[in-house]
Design an enzyme around this catalytic site. Structure first.
Site, PDB file in Angstrom:
ATOM      1  N   GLU A  71      -3.074 -11.725 -10.163  1.00 18.75           N
ATOM      2  CA  GLU A  71      -3.429 -10.679  -9.210  1.00 18.75           C
ATOM      3  C   GLU A  71      -4.764 -10.024  -9.527  1.00 18.75           C
ATOM      4  O   GLU A  71      -5.627  -9.883  -8.650  1.00 18.75           O
ATOM      5  CB  GLU A  71      -2.318  -9.627  -9.165  1.00 18.75           C
ATOM      6  CG  GLU A  71      -2.518  -8.598  -8.075  1.00 18.75           C
ATOM      7  CD  GLU A  71      -1.412  -7.557  -8.047  1.00 18.75           C
ATOM      8  OE1 GLU A  71      -1.379  -6.786  -7.074  1.00 18.75           O
ATOM      9  OE2 GLU A  71      -0.597  -7.501  -8.990  1.00 18.75           O
TER      10      GLU A  71
ATOM     11  N   GLY B   4       0.789  -1.225   0.000  1.00 22.87           N
ATOM     12  CA  GLY B   4       0.000   0.000   0.000  1.00 22.87           C
ATOM     13  C   GLY B   4       0.817   1.269   0.000  1.00 22.87           C
ATOM     14  O   GLY B   4       0.288   2.345   0.267  1.00 22.87           O
ATOM     15  N   SER B   5       2.100   1.172  -0.325  1.00 21.15           N
ATOM     16  CA  SER B   5       2.961   2.348  -0.272  1.00 21.15           C
ATOM     17  C   SER B   5       3.075   3.085  -1.610  1.00 21.15           C
ATOM     18  O   SER B   5       3.686   4.132  -1.677  1.00 21.15           O
ATOM     19  CB  SER B   5       4.359   1.949   0.202  1.00 21.15           C
ATOM     20  OG  SER B   5       4.923   0.992  -0.673  1.00 21.15           O
ATOM     21  N   GLY B   6       2.514   2.510  -2.667  1.00 24.19           N
ATOM     22  CA  GLY B   6       2.533   3.177  -3.963  1.00 24.19           C
ATOM     23  C   GLY B   6       3.704   2.833  -4.854  1.00 24.19           C
ATOM     24  O   GLY B   6       3.898   3.441  -5.897  1.00 24.19           O
ATOM     25  N   LEU B   7       4.497   1.827  -4.462  1.00 28.10           N
ATOM     26  CA  LEU B   7       5.660   1.411  -5.258  1.00 28.10           C
ATOM     27  C   LEU B   7       5.401   0.110  -6.016  1.00 28.10           C
ATOM     28  O   LEU B   7       6.335  -0.511  -6.514  1.00 28.10           O
ATOM     29  CB  LEU B   7       6.889   1.249  -4.354  1.00 28.10           C
ATOM     30  CG  LEU B   7       7.353   2.507  -3.615  1.00 28.10           C
ATOM     31  CD1 LEU B   7       8.567   2.193  -2.739  1.00 28.10           C
ATOM     32  CD2 LEU B   7       7.689   3.625  -4.592  1.00 28.10           C
ATOM     33  N   GLY B   8       4.138  -0.296  -6.093  1.00 29.30           N
ATOM     34  CA  GLY B   8       3.804  -1.520  -6.824  1.00 29.30           C
ATOM     35  C   GLY B   8       4.179  -2.784  -6.078  1.00 29.30           C
ATOM     36  O   GLY B   8       4.490  -3.804  -6.696  1.00 29.30           O
TER      37      GLY B   8
ATOM     38  N   ASP C 213       2.498  -2.369 -13.182  1.00 28.62           N
ATOM     39  CA  ASP C 213       3.460  -2.805 -12.168  1.00 28.62           C
ATOM     40  C   ASP C 213       4.098  -4.155 -12.491  1.00 28.62           C
ATOM     41  O   ASP C 213       5.287  -4.373 -12.238  1.00 28.62           O
ATOM     42  CB  ASP C 213       2.787  -2.883 -10.798  1.00 28.62           C
ATOM     43  CG  ASP C 213       2.288  -1.543 -10.317  1.00 28.62           C
ATOM     44  OD1 ASP C 213       2.715  -0.517 -10.883  1.00 28.62           O
ATOM     45  OD2 ASP C 213       1.465  -1.515  -9.382  1.00 28.62           O
TER      46      ASP C 213
ATOM     47  N   SER D 166       2.624  -5.239  -4.195  1.00 34.62           N
ATOM     48  CA  SER D 166       1.950  -6.532  -4.330  1.00 34.62           C
ATOM     49  C   SER D 166       2.216  -7.164  -5.697  1.00 34.62           C
ATOM     50  O   SER D 166       2.455  -8.374  -5.790  1.00 34.62           O
ATOM     51  CB  SER D 166       0.447  -6.388  -4.093  1.00 34.62           C
ATOM     52  OG  SER D 166      -0.154  -5.561  -5.063  1.00 34.62           O
TER      53      SER D 166
END
Length: 339
Positions: A142, A104-108, A154, A110
């Site tokens: 996903e 959930g940090s925005g760096l892709g 991503d 998952s």
């Protein structure tokens, strides 16, 4: 043998949102991104007794299964279960996983975890998958099989690595690697500032509303997505021609467009941090990922970057050093005696 893998997380400079279906299928999307030296890691030790043990440092979970089980998707380590279902588990194993950034940090994160697991199982099981097949499988696992909301960029960024201009043309994805001179990469690393805002975000809620607004053909959202796509092309041109001040200004324009996708993309804390950075000289920036929290990226004058960093930390931000990573997912194996 011990099998290991790592896949890089990514920074998306422009075009994010235009890779979220159904927009790319209907209007075509484009994203400019680059991978960084923050990774998803995994290690797998095969065993012959049919027992499976998975340890996730990120979620503080240790789960045990058996190869004979039909593992349900129940919210516990579903990404691992889906890779096991799709690639097979001929024997038991122990699996250890962790990442350099929180989910959930925005760096892709998952998507990178899925790509990394596919790379790991590919090495272990000797599956002849080419990069496009790895990315496509990761997307299917996903987004389709597990129904996790998100875009298409991503999986390709983590698989291919480096600076890429990725085009989404209907059901076709084309990854265009960009040949960026080393001195230009050095300059970007010197002037870009990455700051964790201290909060992860619930991207699914933001994306649900963004998708709904697009499907309803709300004029402002459709226009913002179209403009974001065009900015991706402009940012690519600025990067390839070395016009980095233009690059910074275009980041700012892109952030202003992105905020029109949904009201939750920004919040008071993000607005304050961004406004303070701009006041102190930052040319532009954006929140990475779907928005609402996570990492803030800023493009700064070289002689103001340290001052901007100090101010953001006064506002409870956490500045994170990074470099660009030119390789995508990697896997290797070592003898059990080399632990």
């Amino acid at each position: 043998m011990i099998f290991r893998s790592k896949a890089p997380l990514r920074i998306s400079f422009a075009g994010g949102g235009t890779d979220v279906p159904p927009y790319p299928q209907e209007r075509g999307g484009a994203v400019l991104s680059a991978t960084i030296d923050k990774y998803a890691y995994a290690s797998l030790i095969p065993g012959g007794d049919g027992h499976i043990e998975v340890q996730s440092l990120d979620y503080d979970i240790v789960a045990k299964y058996h190869t004979d089980e039909r593992l349900p998707y129940d919210g516990e380590l579903d990404l691992v279960k889906a890779v096991m279902r799709n690639l097979g588990t001929p024997s038991g194993f122990r699996l250890f996983m962790h990442t350099d950034a929180p989910p959930g940090s925005g760096l892709g994160t998952s998507s990178t975890v899925v790509v990394n697991l596919i790379g790991l199982f590919q090495r272990w099981l000797r599956k002849p998958l080419v990069p496009y097949e790895i990315a496509q499988l990761a997307y299917r696992i996903e987004r389709i099989e597990l129904g996790i909301k998100g875009g298409m960029q991503d999986q390709y960024a983590a698989t291919f690595g480096g600076f890429n201009f990725i085009e989404f043309l209907g059901e076709t994805v084309v990854v265009n690697p960009l040949r960026i001179p080393r001195e230009l990469i050095n300059e970007l690393e010197y002037r870009l500032l990455l700051c964790y805002t201290g909060k992860t975000r619930l991207s699914a809620n933001i994306l649900d509303r963004q998708i709904s607004s697009y499907q309803q053909k709300k004029r402002d959202v459709v226009a913002a997505l179209d403009a974001t796509k065009e900015l991706a092309f402009e940012l690519k041109r600025a990067l390839l021609t070395g016009k980095l001040d233009d690059f910074g200004d275009l980041l700012h324009q892109g952030w202003e467009m992105k905020k029109r996708f949904d009201s939750a993309i920004t919040n008071a804390q993000i607005d304050t941090m961004y406004a303070e950075a701009r006041k102190m000289g930052a040319l532009g920036g954006k929140v990475l990922g779907a928005g609402g929290g996570g990492y803030l990226l800023l493009f700064c004058p070289f002689d103001r970057k340290h001052l901007i960093a100090e101010r953001l930390e006064q506002l409870d931000g956490q500045v994170v050093e990074f470099s660009f990573e030119q390789s995508g997912v990697q896997s290797w194996q070592i003898g059990a005696h080399v632990q």
